[in-house]
Design an enzyme around this catalytic site. Structure first.
Site, PDB file in Angstrom:
ATOM      1  N   GLN A  55      -5.426  -0.440  -3.770  1.00  0.00           N
ATOM      2  CA  GLN A  55      -6.219  -1.492  -4.408  1.00  0.00           C
ATOM      3  C   GLN A  55      -7.091  -0.969  -5.553  1.00  0.00           C
ATOM      4  O   GLN A  55      -7.222  -1.617  -6.588  1.00  0.00           O
ATOM      5  CB  GLN A  55      -7.092  -2.191  -3.352  1.00  0.00           C
ATOM      6  CG  GLN A  55      -7.858  -3.380  -3.931  1.00  0.00           C
ATOM      7  CD  GLN A  55      -8.682  -4.117  -2.888  1.00  0.00           C
ATOM      8  OE1 GLN A  55      -8.404  -4.027  -1.703  1.00  0.00           O
ATOM      9  NE2 GLN A  55      -9.688  -4.846  -3.334  1.00  0.00           N
TER      10      GLN A  55
ATOM     11  N   HIS B 113      -5.769  -5.982   3.866  1.00  0.00           N
ATOM     12  CA  HIS B 113      -4.836  -4.865   4.015  1.00  0.00           C
ATOM     13  C   HIS B 113      -4.208  -4.872   5.397  1.00  0.00           C
ATOM     14  O   HIS B 113      -4.904  -4.702   6.390  1.00  0.00           O
ATOM     15  CB  HIS B 113      -5.573  -3.541   3.805  1.00  0.00           C
ATOM     16  CG  HIS B 113      -6.049  -3.357   2.405  1.00  0.00           C
ATOM     17  ND1 HIS B 113      -5.492  -2.438   1.559  1.00  0.00           N
ATOM     18  CD2 HIS B 113      -7.001  -3.994   1.702  1.00  0.00           C
ATOM     19  CE1 HIS B 113      -6.096  -2.516   0.375  1.00  0.00           C
ATOM     20  NE2 HIS B 113      -7.018  -3.450   0.444  1.00  0.00           N
TER      21      HIS B 113
ATOM     22  N   CYS C  23      -2.326  -2.631   6.640  1.00  0.00           N
ATOM     23  CA  CYS C  23      -2.299  -1.309   7.285  1.00  0.00           C
ATOM     24  C   CYS C  23      -3.567  -1.058   8.095  1.00  0.00           C
ATOM     25  O   CYS C  23      -3.554  -0.289   9.044  1.00  0.00           O
ATOM     26  CB  CYS C  23      -2.055  -0.190   6.277  1.00  0.00           C
ATOM     27  SG  CYS C  23      -3.288  -0.060   4.988  1.00  0.00           S
TER      28      CYS C  23
ATOM     29  N   CYS D 246       0.844  -1.195   0.000  1.00  0.00           N
ATOM     30  CA  CYS D 246       0.000   0.000   0.000  1.00  0.00           C
ATOM     31  C   CYS D 246       0.879   1.244   0.000  1.00  0.00           C
ATOM     32  O   CYS D 246       1.854   1.337   0.746  1.00  0.00           O
ATOM     33  CB  CYS D 246      -0.949  -0.059   1.184  1.00  0.00           C
ATOM     34  SG  CYS D 246      -0.807   1.256   2.350  1.00  0.00           S
ATOM     35  N   GLU D 247       0.550   2.169  -0.877  1.00  0.00           N
ATOM     36  CA  GLU D 247       1.412   3.344  -1.032  1.00  0.00           C
ATOM     37  C   GLU D 247       1.220   4.367   0.088  1.00  0.00           C
ATOM     38  O   GLU D 247       1.984   5.312   0.186  1.00  0.00           O
ATOM     39  CB  GLU D 247       1.188   3.999  -2.409  1.00  0.00           C
ATOM     40  CG  GLU D 247      -0.173   4.610  -2.609  1.00  0.00           C
ATOM     41  CD  GLU D 247      -0.368   5.104  -4.050  1.00  0.00           C
ATOM     42  OE1 GLU D 247       0.337   4.644  -4.950  1.00  0.00           O
ATOM     43  OE2 GLU D 247      -1.256   5.956  -4.237  1.00  0.00           O
ATOM     44  N   HIS D 248       0.231   4.158   0.929  1.00  0.00           N
ATOM     45  CA  HIS D 248       0.017   5.092   2.043  1.00  0.00           C
ATOM     46  C   HIS D 248       0.831   4.721   3.278  1.00  0.00           C
ATOM     47  O   HIS D 248       1.210   5.585   4.059  1.00  0.00           O
ATOM     48  CB  HIS D 248      -1.470   5.150   2.409  1.00  0.00           C
ATOM     49  CG  HIS D 248      -2.314   5.698   1.306  1.00  0.00           C
ATOM     50  ND1 HIS D 248      -3.637   5.367   1.132  1.00  0.00           N
ATOM     51  CD2 HIS D 248      -2.003   6.559   0.308  1.00  0.00           C
ATOM     52  CE1 HIS D 248      -4.113   5.996   0.073  1.00  0.00           C
ATOM     53  NE2 HIS D 248      -3.138   6.723  -0.456  1.00  0.00           N
ATOM     54  N   HIS D 249       1.061   3.419   3.480  1.00  0.00           N
ATOM     55  CA  HIS D 249       1.745   2.980   4.693  1.00  0.00           C
ATOM     56  C   HIS D 249       2.942   2.074   4.427  1.00  0.00           C
ATOM     57  O   HIS D 249       3.609   1.663   5.367  1.00  0.00           O
ATOM     58  CB  HIS D 249       0.764   2.227   5.601  1.00  0.00           C
ATOM     59  CG  HIS D 249      -0.445   3.028   5.971  1.00  0.00           C
ATOM     60  ND1 HIS D 249      -1.607   3.006   5.237  1.00  0.00           N
ATOM     61  CD2 HIS D 249      -0.657   3.887   6.994  1.00  0.00           C
ATOM     62  CE1 HIS D 249      -2.501   3.819   5.797  1.00  0.00           C
ATOM     63  NE2 HIS D 249      -1.951   4.362   6.859  1.00  0.00           N
TER      64      HIS D 249
HETATM   65 ZN    ZN Z   1      -2.414   1.671   3.782  1.00  0.00          ZN
END
Ligand code: ZN
Length: 190
Positions: A122, A150, A152, A80-83
């Site tokens: 996703q 996920h 995260c 995941c590119e956020h976490h």
């Molecule tokens: Zn994430």
């Protein structure tokens, strides 16, 4: 396209270990920056690939243009590119050929891998697979359903462990409800 910078990554991982308050020189962590660098190089390998080049599209006089081609439950692993934590699950892909144009079935899992091996979310992974297949084969329509967990959200307790997130992409002929239902039924049966 920038090359993979192993030295910078190793220094950065070492700094993360310091920042979280651990000792990067203790026995268990000594090799960690190098190990993470090797893992990341593999997990993000698509960033160093110009385009998806492994596709082979060919014409088949036997391919029935009205029939669905479905590859269900292709496993994938992405970050995941956020976490920068893993999300993973399965992808089901379908398309309806046009003018007998088909793609080698083994190329679809490779396409999934190509889209998965870079930081992503996703929703975008789902549409990138769909759009790429649309571009490669130019069929009457493409359908993609992704089911994923996920880390995260699960590891941080935001979502219950084992809960799934579903995303989908439908283009062309799959805007039609009957075709969409046929695809969804097909992946349920496989
Ligand atoms: Zn994430």
């Amino acid at each position: 396209m920038k090359p993979f910078d192993r030295t910078l990554l190793e220094t950065s991982v070492r700094n993360i270990l310091i920042a979280i308050g651990d000792n990067p020189d203790r026995e268990g962590l000594k090799e960690t920056p190098a190990r993470v660098a090797s893992a990341y190089e593999e997990m993000f390998s698509s960033l160093h690939q110009k385009a998806f080049t492994e596709s082979k599209v060919f014409n088949s006089s036997l391919a029935n243009d009205g029939e669905l081609v479905v590859v269900a439950d292709i496993p994938f692993y992405s970050m995941c590119e956020h976490h920068l934590l893993p999300f993973f699950g399965s992808v089901s892909v379908g398309y309806m050929p046009k003018n007998g144009r088909i793609i080698g079935l083994s190329k679809i899992p490779r396409l999934v891998d190509y889209v998965a091996k870079k930081p992503n979310v996703q929703e975008n992974l789902t549409s990138q697979i769909g759009l790429e297949l649309q571009k490669l084969v130019d069929p009457q329509g493409v359908a993609v359903v992704v089911k994923a967990r996920h880390m995260c959200t699960e590891m941080r307790g935001i979502k219950k462990a084992n809960s799934h997130t579903l995303t989908s992409f439908f283009s062309g002929a799959f805007k039609n409800k009957d075709n969409r239902m046929e695809f969804l039924q097909e992946i349920k049966n496989q």
